[in-house]
Design an enzyme around this catalytic site. Structure first.
Site, short mmCIF file in Angstrom:
data_model
loop_
_atom_site.label_atom_id
_atom_site.label_comp_id
_atom_site.label_asym_id
_atom_site.label_seq_id
_atom_site.Cartn_x
_atom_site.Cartn_y
_atom_site.Cartn_z
N GLU A 132 117.06 110.57 37.56
CA GLU A 132 117.50 109.24 37.12
C GLU A 132 118.90 109.22 36.51
O GLU A 132 119.25 108.30 35.77
CB GLU A 132 116.47 108.63 36.16
N GLU A 246 107.73 109.47 40.98
CA GLU A 246 107.04 108.93 39.81
C GLU A 246 106.57 107.52 40.14
O GLU A 246 107.36 106.69 40.58
CB GLU A 246 107.98 108.80 38.58
#
Ligand SMILES: *[C@@H]1O[C@H](CO)[C@@H](O)[C@H](O)[C@H]1NC(C)=O
Ligand SMILES: *[C@@H]1O[C@H](CO)[C@@H](O)[C@H](O)[C@H]1NC(C)=O
Ligand SMILES: *[C@@H]1O[C@H](CO)[C@@H](O)[C@H](O)[C@H]1NC(C)=O
Ligand SMILES: *[C@@H]1O[C@H](CO)[C@@H](O)[C@H](O)[C@H]1NC(C)=O
Ligand SMILES: *[C@@H]1O[C@H](CO)[C@@H](O)[C@H](O)[C@H]1NC(C)=O
Length: 426
Positions: A132, A246
Site C-alpha cells: 500500500e 487482503e
C-alpha cells in the site's frame, strides 16, 4: 495419451497452483508485542484446521522479512513456523522508509535463504515488495493522513534490487510483485509499477468504502467492481495475475456508512466473496485472528482471541452453490441493482478510474472518512507527520485501537518490525 497428460497437468495445476490463507502481522494487536515462532505456529496450525473448511487455509502473507522486535535484521520467525506446519508464504518486504530500512529487509531475506535453504524456498509462492505504499503516497492517502508512502519509481527500484538479490538463489523463479489498494492500481499514474511486477496484489474493503452505498447487500458487487477495474488496468499493461491479498468484513466495531460489522455480515461476505474463490484463485483473507491481546475496532478475525480451530461463524461455504463461481455475471447483476446510489455517491465506476475509484472527488467526506474509504488505510496517526519514530513505537496502539482503519493494523503492524529496526539503526 497426449490429452491425458494434459488433463493430468491441468488437474495438478488446479490443485497445487492456488494459495489461500490469511495475513499475518509482525506484531500482535497491541502494536508492540512481536509474534514469535510459537505464535505463528499456533496460528498457522489453527488456520489449516479451521472447522468447516476443506480447501485448507495453508498460506500466509507477511508484511516484512524482519522479526518483530529484532534489532539485528533477524528473519521473521514465521519462516520456521511455516516450515514446521507446511504453510506456503507470500513474503513481504516493507518498502516505505529509508534505503537502510529496505536494505535490512533484503539482508533478512538473504539470511533466511542461507539459514533455511530449500525447506524455506519451496514454500515461497511470491514476494511482494511493499504494501500500500502507492496508496499512502497518493493525494487520497495524504489527505487521509494514511502515513508515509513512496512513489511508483521507488517501488520499481526496490523491485529491481530484490530481483538482483534473489537472481542466483533458490528463490530465483519466484514471482515478484507489489501489493496495493485497488484504487492505487486503477490510477493510471502507477502503470509502470504494474509493468515491473510479475503479479499484482490487490487489497479491497467494501466495508471501508464509506463514501458510497456500502452495506453488506452490495459488499459482493463493490468487491467485484474493485477486482474487475484492477484487472482491466492490469490487462492494459500486460498479462499478469491479480492476486487478492487482503479483503474481509469485520465481525465487530464501528459502522462505516452502511457498512455494519457483525458476525452475520462477516459470514455473508465470506460466503459471497471468499467461497467462490477459495481453491480457485490466490487469496489471503483479512484475517485469521486480530483480538489477541486486545480487540481492535473494527475487528476482522474469523477466530477469537485464542488460536483455536473453532471459528466465530460458519466457514463451511455450504450455502454457496457451484454457480457462484461464475461470479462476473452475478457481479454485474448485483452491481447494477446497487448502482444508482453508489455511482452518484462517488464512484468507483463513474469517477475517472485514473483518479482512483473511491476517490474523495465528488464526495464531501472528511479526511478521516476518506482514509477509511479505501481500506487498509492506516490512519497511522503517529506517522502522519512523517516521523518514522512515532509510527513505530507508542502510537502503534493508537493505530490499532484508534481513529481509523485498524485494518491497517495489518500493514502498520507488519511494518513495525522494519521500522523498529530502522530506528535502531539511526
Ligand atoms: C495517482 O497517482 C499519482 C502518482 O502517485 C498521485 O500523485 C495521485 O495523487 C494519485 N491520484 C489519486 C486520486 O490518488
Ligand atoms: C541488492 O539490494 C540492494 C538494496 O538493498 C541493492 O542496493 C543492490 O544493488 C542489490 N543487489 C543486486 C545484485 O541487485
Ligand atoms: C446457510 O445455511 C444455514 C445452514 O445450512 C442456514 O441456516 C442459513 O439460513 C443459510 N443462510 C443463507 C443465507 O442461505
Ligand atoms: C460538498 O461541499 C461543497 C463545498 O464545500 C458544497 O458546495 C456542496 O454543496 C457539498 N455537497 C454536498 C452534497 O453536501
Ligand atoms: C508527530 O506526531 C506525533 C504523534 O502525533 C507527535 O508526538 C510528534 O511530536 C510529531 N512530530 C512532529 C515533528 O510534529
Amino acid at each position: 495419451m497426449f490429452s491425458r497428460a494434459l488433463l493430468a497437468l491441468a488437474a495438478a495445476a488446479s490443485v497445487s497452483a492456488t494459495s489461500q490463507g490469511f495475513n499475518y502481522g509482525a506484531l500482535k494487536s497491541d502494536g508492540t508485542t512481536p509474534n514469535m515462532e510459537a505464535d505463528f505456529e499456533s496460528q498457522f496450525t489453527a488456520a489449516k484446521g479451521l472447522v468447516g473448511t476443506s480447501e485448507g487455509f495453508t498460506s500466509a502473507r507477511l508484511y516484512t522479512m524482519i522479526q518483530g522486535g529484532s534489532s539485528t535484521n533477524e528473519p521473521t520467525q514465521a519462516i520456521p513456523a511455516a516450515i514446521k506446519t507446511g504453510t506456503s508464504l507470500l513474503l513481504g518486504l516493507w518498502a516505505t522508509g529509508t534505503q537502510g530500512a529496505f536494505d535490512a529487509e533484503i539482508t533478512a531475506l538473504k539470511s533466511a535463504i542461507a539459514q533455511y535453504g530449500d525447506d524455506f524456498a519451496k514454500l515461497v509462492v511470491g514476494i511482494s515488495v511493499g504494501s500500500e505504499d502507492l496508496y499512502r503516497y497518493s493525494s487520497q492517502g495524504q489527505l487521509a493522513n494514511a502515513g508515509v508512502g513512496v512513489d511508483a519509481a521507488t517501488v520499481i527500484a526496490h523491485i529491481g534490487s530484490l530481483r538482483g538479490n534473489i537472481s542466483s538463489t533458490a528463490l530465483s523463479a519466484v514471482p515478484v510483485g507489489h501489493v496495493d489498494t485497488w484504487t492505487a492500481w486503477v490510477n493510471g499514474s502507477n502503470s509502470a509499477a504494474i509493468e515491473a511486477c510479475d503479479f499484482i496484489g490487490m487489497d479491497a474493503y467494501p466495508y471501508f468504502q464509506n463514501t458510497m452505498t456500502n452495506g453488506i447487500d452490495v459488499g459482493k458487487s463493490l468487491f467485484e467492481t474493485a477486482l474487475s477495474e484492477t484487472q482491466s488496468a492490469v490487462a492494459a499493461v500486460g498479462n499478469k495475475d491479480v492476486w487478492i491479498t487482503e479483503t474481509g468484513w469485520p465481525v465487530s466495531g464501528k459502522t462505516e456508512n452502511d457498512g455494519i460489522p457483525s458476525l452475520a455480515n462477516a459470514k455473508t461476505y465470506w460466503d459471497e466473496v471468499g467461497c467462490p474463490r477459495f481453491g480457485n484463485v490466490n487469496i489471503w483473507w483479512y484475517t485469521l485472528q486480530d483480538t489477541a491481546p486486545v480487540t481492535p475496532n473494527p475487528s476482522f478475525g474469523v477466530i477469537g482471541s485464542t488460536a483455536t480451530t473453532t471459528p466465530l461463524y460458519d466457514l463451511s461455504c455450504s450455502n454457496v452453490t457451484s454457480s457462484s463461481s461464475s461470479s462476473s455475471a452475478s457481479a454485474s447483476a448485483t452491481g447494477s441493482s446497487a448502482s444508482s446510489k453508489a455511482s452518484g455517491a462517488s464512484a468507483s465506476s463513474t469517477a475517472s478510474p485514473s483518479q482512483g475509484g473511491v476517490s474523495p472527488a465528488g464526495s464531501n467526506s472528511t479526511a478521516t472518512t476518506i482514509s477509511t474509504a479505501v481500506g487498509p488505510i492506516a490512519t497511522a496517526t503517529g506517522a502522519s507527520n512523517g516521523t518514522v519514530s512515532t509510527a513505530a513505537t507508542p502510537s502503534a496502539t493508537s493505530v490499532v485501537t484508534g481513529s481509523g482503519a485498524t485494518m491497517v493494523s495489518g500493514s502498520i503492524v507488519g511494518a513495525m518490525g522494519a521500522l523498529f529496526v530502522a530506528i535502531m539503526a539511526l
